[in-house]
Design a protein around this motif. Structure first.
Motif, PDB file in Angstrom:
ATOM      1  N   VAL A  38      60.880  33.248  90.414  1.00 55.89           N
ATOM      2  CA  VAL A  38      61.013  32.709  89.107  1.00 55.89           C
ATOM      3  C   VAL A  38      60.024  32.562  88.186  1.00 55.89           C
ATOM      4  CG1 VAL A  38      59.984  30.425  90.569  1.00 55.89           C
ATOM      5  CG2 VAL A  38      61.602  30.080  88.576  1.00 55.89           C
ATOM      6  N   GLY A  39      60.114  32.890  86.917  1.00 56.56           N
ATOM      7  CA  GLY A  39      59.297  32.882  85.972  1.00 56.56           C
ATOM      8  C   GLY A  39      58.395  34.196  86.231  1.00 56.56           C
ATOM      9  N   ALA A  40      57.067  33.723  86.202  1.00 55.81           N
ATOM     10  CA  ALA A  40      56.162  35.143  86.730  1.00 55.81           C
ATOM     11  C   ALA A  40      55.656  34.986  87.900  1.00 55.81           C
ATOM     12  CB  ALA A  40      54.884  34.960  85.606  1.00 55.81           C
ATOM     13  N   TRP A  41      56.237  34.403  88.626  1.00 55.51           N
ATOM     14  CA  TRP A  41      56.010  34.264  90.160  1.00 55.51           C
ATOM     15  C   TRP A  41      56.957  34.995  91.061  1.00 55.51           C
ATOM     16  CZ3 TRP A  41      55.436  28.157  91.490  1.00 55.51           C
ATOM     17  CH2 TRP A  41      54.439  27.578  91.044  1.00 55.51           C
ATOM     18  N   THR A  42      55.949  35.709  91.914  1.00 55.53           N
ATOM     19  CA  THR A  42      56.408  36.462  93.125  1.00 55.53           C
ATOM     20  C   THR A  42      57.124  35.344  94.391  1.00 55.53           C
ATOM     21  OG1 THR A  42      54.625  36.663  94.184  1.00 55.53           O
ATOM     22  CG2 THR A  42      55.122  38.303  92.158  1.00 55.53           C
ATOM     23  N   VAL A  43      57.724  36.277  95.278  1.00 55.96           N
ATOM     24  CA  VAL A  43      58.166  35.228  96.342  1.00 55.96           C
ATOM     25  C   VAL A  43      56.858  35.137  97.101  1.00 55.96           C
ATOM     26  CG1 VAL A  43      58.854  35.852  98.723  1.00 55.96           C
ATOM     27  CG2 VAL A  43      60.429  36.719  96.745  1.00 55.96           C
ATOM     28  N   GLY A  44      55.851  35.779  97.201  1.00 57.96           N
ATOM     29  CA  GLY A  44      54.579  35.316  97.740  1.00 57.96           C
ATOM     30  C   GLY A  44      53.947  34.196  96.969  1.00 57.96           C
ATOM     31  N   ASP A  45      54.024  34.168  95.666  1.00 55.40           N
ATOM     32  CA  ASP A  45      53.369  32.962  94.820  1.00 55.40           C
ATOM     33  C   ASP A  45      54.187  31.663  95.142  1.00 55.40           C
ATOM     34  OD1 ASP A  45      51.631  34.624  93.605  1.00 55.40           O
ATOM     35  OD2 ASP A  45      53.000  34.966  91.889  1.00 55.40           O
ATOM     36  N   VAL A  46      55.556  31.813  95.176  1.00 51.79           N
ATOM     37  CA  VAL A  46      56.580  30.511  95.398  1.00 51.79           C
ATOM     38  C   VAL A  46      56.077  29.807  96.879  1.00 51.79           C
ATOM     39  CG1 VAL A  46      58.790  29.860  95.776  1.00 51.79           C
ATOM     40  CG2 VAL A  46      58.162  31.278  93.974  1.00 51.79           C
ATOM     41  N   GLU A 138      61.165  19.706  96.365  1.00 49.59           N
ATOM     42  CA  GLU A 138      60.538  21.006  96.290  1.00 49.59           C
ATOM     43  C   GLU A 138      60.735  21.976  97.198  1.00 49.59           C
ATOM     44  OE1 GLU A 138      57.734  22.083  94.214  1.00 49.59           O
ATOM     45  OE2 GLU A 138      57.815  20.276  93.114  1.00 49.59           O
ATOM     46  N   CYS A 139      61.303  21.737  98.415  1.00 44.80           N
ATOM     47  CA  CYS A 139      61.684  22.575  99.513  1.00 44.80           C
ATOM     48  C   CYS A 139      63.118  22.985  99.030  1.00 44.80           C
ATOM     49  CB  CYS A 139      62.037  21.940 100.695  1.00 44.80           C
ATOM     50  SG  CYS A 139      60.176  21.627 101.753  1.00 44.80           S
ATOM     51  N   LEU A 140      64.041  22.282  98.565  1.00 40.95           N
ATOM     52  CA  LEU A 140      65.465  22.747  98.073  1.00 40.95           C
ATOM     53  C   LEU A 140      65.278  23.632  96.907  1.00 40.95           C
ATOM     54  CD1 LEU A 140      67.414  19.219  98.440  1.00 40.95           C
ATOM     55  CD2 LEU A 140      67.301  21.230 100.187  1.00 40.95           C
ATOM     56  N   ILE A 141      64.583  23.247  96.060  1.00 44.68           N
ATOM     57  CA  ILE A 141      64.425  23.977  94.810  1.00 44.68           C
ATOM     58  C   ILE A 141      63.729  25.240  95.035  1.00 44.68           C
ATOM     59  CG2 ILE A 141      63.327  24.209  92.304  1.00 44.68           C
ATOM     60  CD1 ILE A 141      65.792  22.516  92.320  1.00 44.68           C
ATOM     61  N   HIS A 142      62.692  25.392  95.614  1.00 47.67           N
ATOM     62  CA  HIS A 142      62.040  26.600  95.985  1.00 47.67           C
ATOM     63  C   HIS A 142      62.854  27.607  96.807  1.00 47.67           C
ATOM     64  CE1 HIS A 142      59.279  26.136  93.075  1.00 47.67           C
ATOM     65  NE2 HIS A 142      58.434  24.961  93.455  1.00 47.67           N
ATOM     66  N   GLY A 143      63.497  26.875  97.767  1.00 50.54           N
ATOM     67  CA  GLY A 143      64.330  27.798  98.633  1.00 50.54           C
ATOM     68  C   GLY A 143      65.339  28.403  98.016  1.00 50.54           C
ATOM     69  N   HIS A 144      65.999  27.747  97.068  1.00 46.54           N
ATOM     70  CA  HIS A 144      66.850  28.414  96.145  1.00 46.54           C
ATOM     71  C   HIS A 144      66.145  29.440  95.428  1.00 46.54           C
ATOM     72  CE1 HIS A 144      69.831  28.770  92.689  1.00 46.54           C
ATOM     73  NE2 HIS A 144      68.582  28.914  92.037  1.00 46.54           N
ATOM     74  N   ASP A 145      64.924  29.281  94.770  1.00 43.78           N
ATOM     75  CA  ASP A 145      64.314  30.605  94.265  1.00 43.78           C
ATOM     76  C   ASP A 145      64.026  31.636  95.162  1.00 43.78           C
ATOM     77  OD1 ASP A 145      64.056  28.857  91.960  1.00 43.78           O
ATOM     78  OD2 ASP A 145      61.932  28.174  92.388  1.00 43.78           O
TER      79      ASP A 145
END
Length: 273
Positions: A38-46, A138-145
């Motif tokens: 999401v945005g400039a973030w990678t999977v590891g960043d998220v 946060e878990c729901l949103i970033h799980g989606h990401d």
């Protein structure tokens, strides 16, 4: 029977018990930590960021110091960037283990919490239940990401999304300055009143008044528009993960009233941290 703060905390803990293992499994199956998310973030960043949220929400419940942060889009971007720079771990499996351990720690501390309110970011005082519901959000949103980045499904139960909104987002709007949720330049000239009807939940009026955002009970004064929304669709809409046209056409969101067109403008004014 009215829902108490203790009831909401118990419901949030139960939701996290279900959501976190799915999130951990999703991370363990991620093939590439460097894949765009999401945005400039990678999977590891998220994943690393989510572990930081677990840490400071746990510390808040425990009565420990939390990061010195101004809760605005710019302020949170600054503190999130600082945390990511200081944390070199990006391996999804390692971060899955970390999040699993932090989730156990959070639950253990939350189960013993008897404080009416706790100190959170930016000097906000929140019920422990609101902190737990923020963590669920946060878990729901970033799980989606993460699911979007890895091509995996991420179904979200309506009651979990409803709990995140009513138990987390709405208390945060009440506790924090309006600048935490608004694009100040766009909001400076905007006025609007919207009755939000969450499907399966309650009704709340969001009042935008030239740079301020407040909540009022429904049915007290006239509104510009009524908005009926699936809670998960509303979360994705407000956080900018999906667009209004997609949600309207899919029947997940509906708007009517004196000035329903104001909903589109309202979405440009919102800028969650």
């Amino acid at each position: 029977m009215a829902t108490t703060v203790d009831d909401t905390l118990a419901q949030a803990r139960a939701a996290l018990h279900e959501v976190v293992p799915r999130l951990v499994d999703l991370l363990r199956s991620a093939p590439d930590a460097g894949a765009a998310s999401v945005g400039a973030w990678t999977v590891g960043d998220v994943a690393a960021h989510l572990s930081h949220v677990f840490r400071f929400d746990t510390d808040a419940i425990a009565g420990k110091p939390v990061p010195d942060a101004v809760v605005t889009p710019a302020g949170m971007a600054e503190v999130n960037t600082k945390m990511l720079v200081e944390d070199g771990e990006r391996d999804p499996a390692a971060l899955a283990d970390r999040i699993g351990m932090l989730a156990d720690e959070f639950d253990e501390i939350a189960s013993r919490s008897r404080a009416e309110t706790v100190d959170w970011l930016d000097g906000a005082r929140l019920p422990a239940s609101a902190v737990a519901c923020h963590l669920l959000e946060e878990c729901l949103i970033h799980g989606h990401d993460l699911a979007e980045a890895t091509g995996r499904p991420w179904p979200v139960r309506r009651d979990h999304a409803l709990l995140a909104v009513e138990g987390g987002v709405l208390p945060l709007i009440t506790a924090l300055p309006s600048a935490a949720f608004l694009d100040e330049k766009k909001a400076a000239s905007f006025r609007g009143r919207f009755e939000m009807r969450l499907r399966g939940g309650g009704r709340t009026v969001m009042v935008f008044d030239r740079g301020s955002l407040t909540l009022e009970p429904a049915g007290v004064r006239l509104v510009d528009a009524y908005v009926s929304a699936d809670p998960w669709a509303l979360m994705l809409l407000f956080i900018g993960r999906q667009g209004i046209v997609e949600q309207l056409l899919g029947g997940k969101v509906a708007a009517w009233g004196l000035q329903p067109w104001k909903l589109a403008r309202m979405l440009t004014v919102l800028s969650p941290p």
